[in-house]
Design a protein around this motif. Structure first.
Motif, PDB file in Angstrom:
ATOM      1  N   ALA A  63     -27.850  84.868 -22.778  1.00 25.59           N
ATOM      2  CA  ALA A  63     -26.753  84.427 -23.651  1.00 25.59           C
ATOM      3  C   ALA A  63     -26.108  85.644 -24.324  1.00 25.59           C
ATOM      4  N   ASP A  64     -24.792  85.639 -24.348  1.00 29.39           N
ATOM      5  CA  ASP A  64     -24.031  86.710 -24.989  1.00 29.39           C
ATOM      6  C   ASP A  64     -23.891  86.369 -26.482  1.00 29.39           C
ATOM      7  N   ALA A  65     -24.277  87.297 -27.337  1.00 30.83           N
ATOM      8  CA  ALA A  65     -24.285  87.013 -28.785  1.00 30.83           C
ATOM      9  C   ALA A  65     -23.049  87.539 -29.501  1.00 30.83           C
ATOM     10  N   HIS A  79     -18.569  79.018 -28.591  1.00 29.59           N
ATOM     11  CA  HIS A  79     -19.247  78.385 -27.447  1.00 29.59           C
ATOM     12  C   HIS A  79     -20.167  77.267 -27.913  1.00 29.59           C
ATOM     13  N   GLY A  80     -20.691  76.534 -26.947  1.00 23.75           N
ATOM     14  CA  GLY A  80     -21.574  75.425 -27.270  1.00 23.75           C
ATOM     15  C   GLY A  80     -23.036  75.783 -27.107  1.00 23.75           C
ATOM     16  N   THR A  81     -23.840  74.756 -26.894  1.00 23.66           N
ATOM     17  CA  THR A  81     -25.303  74.927 -26.861  1.00 23.66           C
ATOM     18  C   THR A  81     -25.794  75.598 -25.586  1.00 23.66           C
ATOM     19  N   ALA A  82     -24.968  75.590 -24.541  1.00 19.79           N
ATOM     20  CA  ALA A  82     -25.312  76.242 -23.260  1.00 19.79           C
ATOM     21  C   ALA A  82     -26.742  75.899 -22.820  1.00 19.79           C
ATOM     22  N   PHE A  83     -27.037  74.614 -22.747  1.00 18.24           N
ATOM     23  CA  PHE A  83     -28.393  74.197 -22.360  1.00 18.24           C
ATOM     24  C   PHE A  83     -28.792  74.794 -20.997  1.00 18.24           C
ATOM     25  N   ASP A  84     -27.763  74.987 -20.132  1.00 15.05           N
ATOM     26  CA  ASP A  84     -28.075  75.471 -18.766  1.00 15.05           C
ATOM     27  C   ASP A  84     -28.695  76.864 -18.740  1.00 15.05           C
ATOM     28  N   ILE A  85     -28.492  77.655 -19.798  1.00 17.86           N
ATOM     29  CA  ILE A  85     -29.065  79.018 -19.770  1.00 17.86           C
ATOM     30  C   ILE A  85     -30.079  79.241 -20.892  1.00 17.86           C
TER      31      ILE A  85
END
Ligand code: NAI
Ligand SMILES: NCC(=O)COP(=O)(O)O
Length: 362
Positions: free
Chosen positions: A338-340, A326-332
Motif C-alpha cells: 500500500a502506498d502511504a 483511497h478506500g480500504t483496498a481489501f485486495d492488497i
C-alpha cells in the motif's frame, strides 16, 4: 498581570504542534499499514502531536505481519507511538479477517470514529485524520451512514457540510481543490437532488473554506454543468437552461470577489486543471476551486491526476477532518504494497489547516 507582546504570542503559536487523532479505519483494510508507513517519516512524526486511535494488538500484529513481507518498507515503531486502545468487545475483534470487510470490522471502525469525534469535540484533539472505512461493513454492523462525513456532521450537530478533495501537484506545486455538490447517492437520484438551494449552500461553504482554510478571498471558481456539453442549449438536457444558468447569474451578482465560470461542459472542465497539474501546457488562470455536481464527475478526474496524494477534507465541521482519497483496498491488505503518500498528505494538510485556523505563521 504579565502581558505577552505580539512577537511572543507569534512564538508561542509557532510552537503549537497540531494535536491530531488518527483513526485506523477498517482494521481489515490497509489503514494500519498506511499509518505505520506515514509515521515512519520523521518530518511527519516530529512536527505534529499524533495519537493513533484503534487497537494495540491489531497495530502490533500488523507491524509484525508487514515486517515479514517481501515488500519491506520503513514502518514506525509501534512502541514509540501514542496510542489509545478504543474499547471494542473482544468477541468482535476476534472476528476481524484481514482483507475482508464484515460486520465485526465495521463495528470496530465505527467505534474508533465515535471515540475520536467525542474526544475532539471535548477538546482533546485539534482534528481527526481518518483511515478509510467500508460503508458496506458499517451497514453490516447496523450503522446506516453513507460515509464517515455524515457521521462527523451528525455528531458535530452541523447541517451544512461538504466533501472537498485537495491535491498538491508534485510536478508544479499547483493545488487542485474539488468540492462535490452531491456525494454518496445513486446516479439515478442526482438530477432530482440538485437544486439552486443546494448549490448555493455548497458554494457558500466553498467560499468560506477558501478564506478560512486557504487564505483565498478572491479568485476563480469553476462550476460544472450536469449534462453532456452542458445541455447543448437544451438539446441534451434542460437543467442548465431551467435553473443552473439563472442561478449562476444570480450568484455572480452576490459574489463580486469571485469569477464564477460555468456551467462548464463536464468533459472539458478538467482539461485546464490537468495541464496545471502536470505542467505540460501554460495555463493562465486555473481555478482556485472546482465544483463538481456529483461524485464520479469530480472524483474520476481527481483520482486520475492525484490518486496517490489527494486528500478528502470535510468542510463545515467545527474541527479539521482529513482522510486519504483511497478506500480500504481489501485486495492488497497485509501485502505490504500500500502506498502511504495520500495518508501522509492527509496528516500534513490537517496540520496546516489547524495552524491556519489558529493563525499560526506557516
Ligand atoms: N475515505 C474513505 O473512508 C473511503 C472509503 N472507501 C471504501 O473503500 C472500500 C473499497 O473501495 P474501492 O472502490 O475498491 O476503492 P479502493 O481505493 O479501496 O481501491 C481501489 C484500487 O486501488 C488500490 N489502492 C487503493 N489504495 C491504495 C494504496 N494506498 N496503495 C496502493 N493501491 C491502492 C486497491 O488495491 C484497488 O485496486 C469501499 O467500501 C469504499 O466505501 C472508498 C474511498 C474512500
Ligand atoms: N469517495 C469518497 C469517500 O468514500 C469518502 O467517504 P467518507 O467516509 O469520508 O465520508
Amino acid at each position: 498581570m504579565y502581558q505577552f507582546n505580539q512577537d511572543q504570542t507569534v512564538n508561542i503559536l509557532q510552537k503549537h504542534r497540531p494535536r491530531l487523532a488518527l483513526t485506523i479505519g477498517d482494521p481489515a483494510g490497509i489503514g494500519l499499514e498506511v499509518i505505520l508507513k506515514a509515521l515512519a517519516d520523521s518530518e511527519v512524526s516530529r512536527n505534529y502531536d499524533l495519537t493513533v486511535l484503534g487497537n494495540r494488538n491489531l497495530l502490533l500484529e500488523t507491524h509484525k505481519q508487514l515486517s515479514s513481507t517481501e515488500n519491506l518498507a520503513s514502518l514506525a515503531n509501534p512502541a514509540l507511538l501514542k496510542l489509545i486502545d478504543v474499547p471494542v468487545n473482544r468477541e468482535i475483534t476476534d472476528q476481524i479477517i484481514l482483507g475482508t470487510g464484515n460486520a465485526a470490522s465495521g463495528a470496530a471502525s465505527f467505534a474508533y470514529m465515535e471515540y475520536a469525534i467525542a474526544q475532539t469535540l471535548a477538546g482533546a484533539f485539534d482534528g481527526i485524520v481518518t483511515a478509510p472505512i467500508a460503508k458496506s461493513a458499517w451497514k453490516s454492523a447496523g450503522y446506516n451512514y453513507p460515509g464517515q462525513t455524515e457521521l462527523l456532521a451528525e455528531k458535530s450537530g452541523v447541517e451544512r457540510f461538504g466533501m472537498l478533495f485537495v491535491g498538491r501537484s508534485p510536478y508544479t506545486g499547483w493545488t487542485l481543490r474539488t468540492l462535490l455538490a452531491t456525494t454518496h447517492i445513486p446516479l439515478r437520484q442526482v438530477a432530482d437532488t440538485l437544486t439552486p438551494e443546494l448549490l448555493a449552500r455548497k458554494l457558500d461553504l466553498l467560499v468560506e473554506c477558501l478564506d478560512k482554510d486557504f487564505g483565498i478571498t478572491s479568485g476563480r471558481i469553476a462550476i460544472a454543468g450536469l449534462n453532456p456539453h452542458s445541455g447543448e442549449q437544451g438539446q441534451l438536457g434542460t437543467e442548465e437552461l431551467d435553473w443552473l444558468i439563472p442561478w449562476l447569474e444570480a450568484e455572480r451578482q452576490k459574489r463580486p470577489n469571485f469569477q464564477l465560470d460555468g456551467p462548464i461542459p463536464p468533459d472539458t472542465m478538467w482539461v485546464k486543471p490537468s495541464q496545471a497539474w502536470y505542467g505540460n501546457a501554460v495555463v493562465k488562470n486555473p481555478a482556485d476551486a472546482y465544483l463538481a455536481l456529483y461524485h464520479d464527475q469530480g472524483l474520476i478526474p481527481v483520482k486520475l491526476m492525484a490518486f496517490d496524494r489527494a486528500v478528502n477534507t470535510s468542510i463545515g465541521l467545527p474541527f479539521v477532518r482529513t482522510s486519504p482519497d483511497h478506500g480500504t483496498a481489501f485486495d492488497i491488505a497485509g501485502k505490504g504494497i500500500a502506498d502511504a503518500t495520500s495518508m501522509k498528505e492527509a496528516i500534513v494538510l490537517a496540520a496546516e489547516l489547524v495552524n491556519q485556523r489558529l493563525g499560526v505563521k506557516q
